[in-house]
Write a protein that holds these residues in place. Structure first.
Motif, PDB file in Angstrom:
ATOM      1  N   PRO A 102       0.802  -1.227   0.000  1.00  0.00           N
ATOM      2  CA  PRO A 102       0.000   0.000   0.000  1.00  0.00           C
ATOM      3  C   PRO A 102       0.828   1.267   0.000  1.00  0.00           C
ATOM      4  N   PHE A 103       2.138   1.146   0.253  1.00  0.00           N
ATOM      5  CA  PHE A 103       2.970   2.330   0.396  1.00  0.00           C
ATOM      6  C   PHE A 103       4.108   2.365  -0.614  1.00  0.00           C
ATOM      7  N   LYS A 104       4.428   3.587  -1.058  1.00  0.00           N
ATOM      8  CA  LYS A 104       5.631   3.819  -1.839  1.00  0.00           C
ATOM      9  C   LYS A 104       6.583   4.580  -0.937  1.00  0.00           C
ATOM     10  N   GLU A 105       7.739   4.034  -0.696  1.00  0.00           N
ATOM     11  CA  GLU A 105       8.643   4.641   0.280  1.00  0.00           C
ATOM     12  C   GLU A 105       9.520   5.707  -0.396  1.00  0.00           C
ATOM     13  N   ASP A 106       8.886   6.818  -0.728  1.00  0.00           N
ATOM     14  CA  ASP A 106       9.583   7.950  -1.333  1.00  0.00           C
ATOM     15  C   ASP A 106       9.927   8.938  -0.216  1.00  0.00           C
ATOM     16  N   PHE A 107      11.126   8.813   0.340  1.00  0.00           N
ATOM     17  CA  PHE A 107      11.506   9.590   1.516  1.00  0.00           C
ATOM     18  C   PHE A 107      11.685  11.076   1.204  1.00  0.00           C
ATOM     19  N   THR A 108      11.984  11.407  -0.045  1.00  0.00           N
ATOM     20  CA  THR A 108      12.292  12.793  -0.383  1.00  0.00           C
ATOM     21  C   THR A 108      11.048  13.609  -0.709  1.00  0.00           C
ATOM     22  N   LYS A 109       9.980  12.953  -1.134  1.00  0.00           N
ATOM     23  CA  LYS A 109       8.774  13.668  -1.556  1.00  0.00           C
ATOM     24  C   LYS A 109       8.089  14.363  -0.386  1.00  0.00           C
ATOM     25  N   VAL A 132       0.123   7.638   3.868  1.00  0.00           N
ATOM     26  CA  VAL A 132      -0.820   7.235   4.913  1.00  0.00           C
ATOM     27  C   VAL A 132      -2.221   7.750   4.569  1.00  0.00           C
ATOM     28  N   ALA A 133      -2.298   8.980   4.089  1.00  0.00           N
ATOM     29  CA  ALA A 133      -3.592   9.547   3.699  1.00  0.00           C
ATOM     30  C   ALA A 133      -4.248   8.712   2.604  1.00  0.00           C
ATOM     31  N   GLU A 134      -3.471   8.286   1.627  1.00  0.00           N
ATOM     32  CA  GLU A 134      -4.017   7.468   0.542  1.00  0.00           C
ATOM     33  C   GLU A 134      -4.434   6.093   1.057  1.00  0.00           C
ATOM     34  N   PHE A 135      -3.693   5.556   2.003  1.00  0.00           N
ATOM     35  CA  PHE A 135      -4.014   4.267   2.623  1.00  0.00           C
ATOM     36  C   PHE A 135      -5.361   4.349   3.347  1.00  0.00           C
ATOM     37  N   ILE A 136      -5.582   5.456   4.050  1.00  0.00           N
ATOM     38  CA  ILE A 136      -6.841   5.682   4.761  1.00  0.00           C
ATOM     39  C   ILE A 136      -7.991   5.893   3.774  1.00  0.00           C
ATOM     40  N   ARG A 137      -7.718   6.569   2.694  1.00  0.00           N
ATOM     41  CA  ARG A 137      -8.761   6.916   1.713  1.00  0.00           C
ATOM     42  C   ARG A 137      -9.251   5.692   0.930  1.00  0.00           C
ATOM     43  N   PRO A 139     -10.675   2.210   0.345  1.00  0.00           N
ATOM     44  CA  PRO A 139     -11.449   1.291   1.184  1.00  0.00           C
ATOM     45  C   PRO A 139     -10.954  -0.149   1.167  1.00  0.00           C
ATOM     46  N   ILE A 140     -10.122  -0.512   0.200  1.00  0.00           N
ATOM     47  CA  ILE A 140      -9.704  -1.910   0.095  1.00  0.00           C
ATOM     48  C   ILE A 140      -8.890  -2.371   1.300  1.00  0.00           C
ATOM     49  N   TYR A 141      -8.179  -1.459   1.954  1.00  0.00           N
ATOM     50  CA  TYR A 141      -7.312  -1.851   3.059  1.00  0.00           C
ATOM     51  C   TYR A 141      -8.030  -1.867   4.408  1.00  0.00           C
ATOM     52  N   LEU A 142      -8.834  -0.851   4.679  1.00  0.00           N
ATOM     53  CA  LEU A 142      -9.407  -0.686   6.018  1.00  0.00           C
ATOM     54  C   LEU A 142     -10.928  -0.578   6.030  1.00  0.00           C
ATOM     55  N   GLY A 143     -11.538  -0.575   4.857  1.00  0.00           N
ATOM     56  CA  GLY A 143     -12.972  -0.333   4.762  1.00  0.00           C
ATOM     57  C   GLY A 143     -13.822  -1.351   5.505  1.00  0.00           C
ATOM     58  N   LYS A 144     -13.561  -2.634   5.317  1.00  0.00           N
ATOM     59  CA  LYS A 144     -14.393  -3.684   5.914  1.00  0.00           C
ATOM     60  C   LYS A 144     -14.312  -3.646   7.438  1.00  0.00           C
ATOM     61  N   THR A 145     -13.095  -3.581   7.971  1.00  0.00           N
ATOM     62  CA  THR A 145     -12.934  -3.581   9.433  1.00  0.00           C
ATOM     63  C   THR A 145     -13.525  -2.323  10.048  1.00  0.00           C
ATOM     64  N   THR A 146     -13.354  -1.193   9.384  1.00  0.00           N
ATOM     65  CA  THR A 146     -13.926   0.061   9.894  1.00  0.00           C
ATOM     66  C   THR A 146     -15.443  -0.032   9.985  1.00  0.00           C
ATOM     67  N   HIS A 170     -10.514   3.506   7.731  1.00  0.00           N
ATOM     68  CA  HIS A 170     -10.947   4.068   6.446  1.00  0.00           C
ATOM     69  C   HIS A 170     -11.742   5.357   6.631  1.00  0.00           C
ATOM     70  N   ASP A 171     -11.383   6.370   5.841  1.00  0.00           N
ATOM     71  CA  ASP A 171     -12.136   7.625   5.782  1.00  0.00           C
ATOM     72  C   ASP A 171     -11.956   8.174   4.372  1.00  0.00           C
ATOM     73  N   ALA A 172     -12.994   8.045   3.567  1.00  0.00           N
ATOM     74  CA  ALA A 172     -12.920   8.519   2.174  1.00  0.00           C
ATOM     75  C   ALA A 172     -12.673  10.015   2.104  1.00  0.00           C
ATOM     76  N   GLY A 173     -13.017  10.730   3.178  1.00  0.00           N
ATOM     77  CA  GLY A 173     -12.842  12.184   3.201  1.00  0.00           C
ATOM     78  C   GLY A 173     -11.649  12.627   4.016  1.00  0.00           C
ATOM     79  N   VAL A 174     -10.644  11.774   4.145  1.00  0.00           N
ATOM     80  CA  VAL A 174      -9.439  12.136   4.897  1.00  0.00           C
ATOM     81  C   VAL A 174      -8.846  13.427   4.334  1.00  0.00           C
ATOM     82  N   LEU A 175      -8.329  14.272   5.212  1.00  0.00           N
ATOM     83  CA  LEU A 175      -7.744  15.550   4.798  1.00  0.00           C
ATOM     84  C   LEU A 175      -6.231  15.493   4.981  1.00  0.00           C
ATOM     85  N   PHE A 176      -5.503  15.940   3.962  1.00  0.00           N
ATOM     86  CA  PHE A 176      -4.042  15.916   4.017  1.00  0.00           C
ATOM     87  C   PHE A 176      -3.492  17.241   3.501  1.00  0.00           C
TER      88      PHE A 176
END
Length: 223
Positions: A25-32, A59-64, A66-73, A215-221
């Motif tokens: 779920p993550f891209k480890e782009d440390f410089t971005k 992390v914001a994209e991970f929360i947004r 639903p495939i990762y956290l939607g069901k459990t949430t 999961h929060d489809a409306g996460v703010l970043f």
């Protein structure tokens, strides 16, 4: 001391198997994104951080998504509505979490790589999801808070807001973290507490403090 060039433990090493067709779920782009946190996908009982150097934007994209956290949430919120605290707590313990005050490969103070200057405003026990959504937006837009990430808590009746604030250089790292968190909590309590009828979570403050992800489809970043 860990090194940002090191490869994070694999998913199988941490006992977590990603959803089918989604290798990571993550891209480890440390410089971005210089605002990094440490993330564990294996649940709160797992102290190894699956992704020790994770950009907050990821992390914001991970929360947004639903495939990762939607069901459990959804299951947690159904348990809350049914008044089943035991099931709610059991489900929450399986959620991914982030360690935000400092970076480390494991959730242990002696293994900290560096502090983050990040704090979490943790608000719960609101009267509805609608109130939580309104407070989330209000806190994110508050010019007195350098809010970087804001999302609805697993219960649906709370808000979690990650805030960037410089650490006091005249204090130890532990005391500076405590001072910063107390200032943020006091600001919330005096500015929003009476209007929303809640107070900021004053739980113990330490450098390996964690925050559940849900999961929060409306996460703010904000980068």
């Amino acid at each position: 001391m860990v090194n940002t060039d090191q490869v994070a433990p694999s998913a199988t090493q941490t006992g977590y198997l990603p959803a089918a067709n989604h290798e990571s779920p993550f891209k480890e782009d440390f410089t971005k994104d210089p605002c990094l946190v440490s993330v564990c996908l294996g649940g709160i009982n797992n102290t190894w951080l699956t992704y020790p150097f994770t950009p907050l934007e990821a992390v914001a994209e991970f929360i947004r998504n639903p495939i990762y956290l939607g069901k459990t949430t959804a299951e947690i919120r159904a348990a809350v509505e049914a008044g089943d605290k035991e099931l709610k707590d059991h489900l929450k313990s399986s959620l991914a979490y982030m360690m935000y005050p400092a970076l480390a490969e494991r959730r242990r103070t002696e293994l900290i790589f560096r502090p983050n200057s990040l704090f979490c405003l943790d608000i719960d026990h609101l009267d509805s999801l609608k109130s939580a959504e309104a407070l989330k937006q209000e806190l994110f837009n508050d010019e007195h808070l350098d809010a970087r990430l804001a999302f609805i808590s697993p219960s649906g009746l709370g808000v979690k807001v990650l805030i960037r604030r410089p650490l006091n250089p005249h204090l130890s790292i532990v005391e500076a973290q405590k001072e910063g968190q107390n200032c943020i909590n006091e600001y919330f309590n005096s500015t929003y507490g009476s209007r929303y009828g809640v107070m900021a979570d004053a739980a113990s403050i330490d450098l390996v403090r964690t925050c559940y992800l849900c999961h929060d489809a409306g996460v703010l970043f904000r980068g």
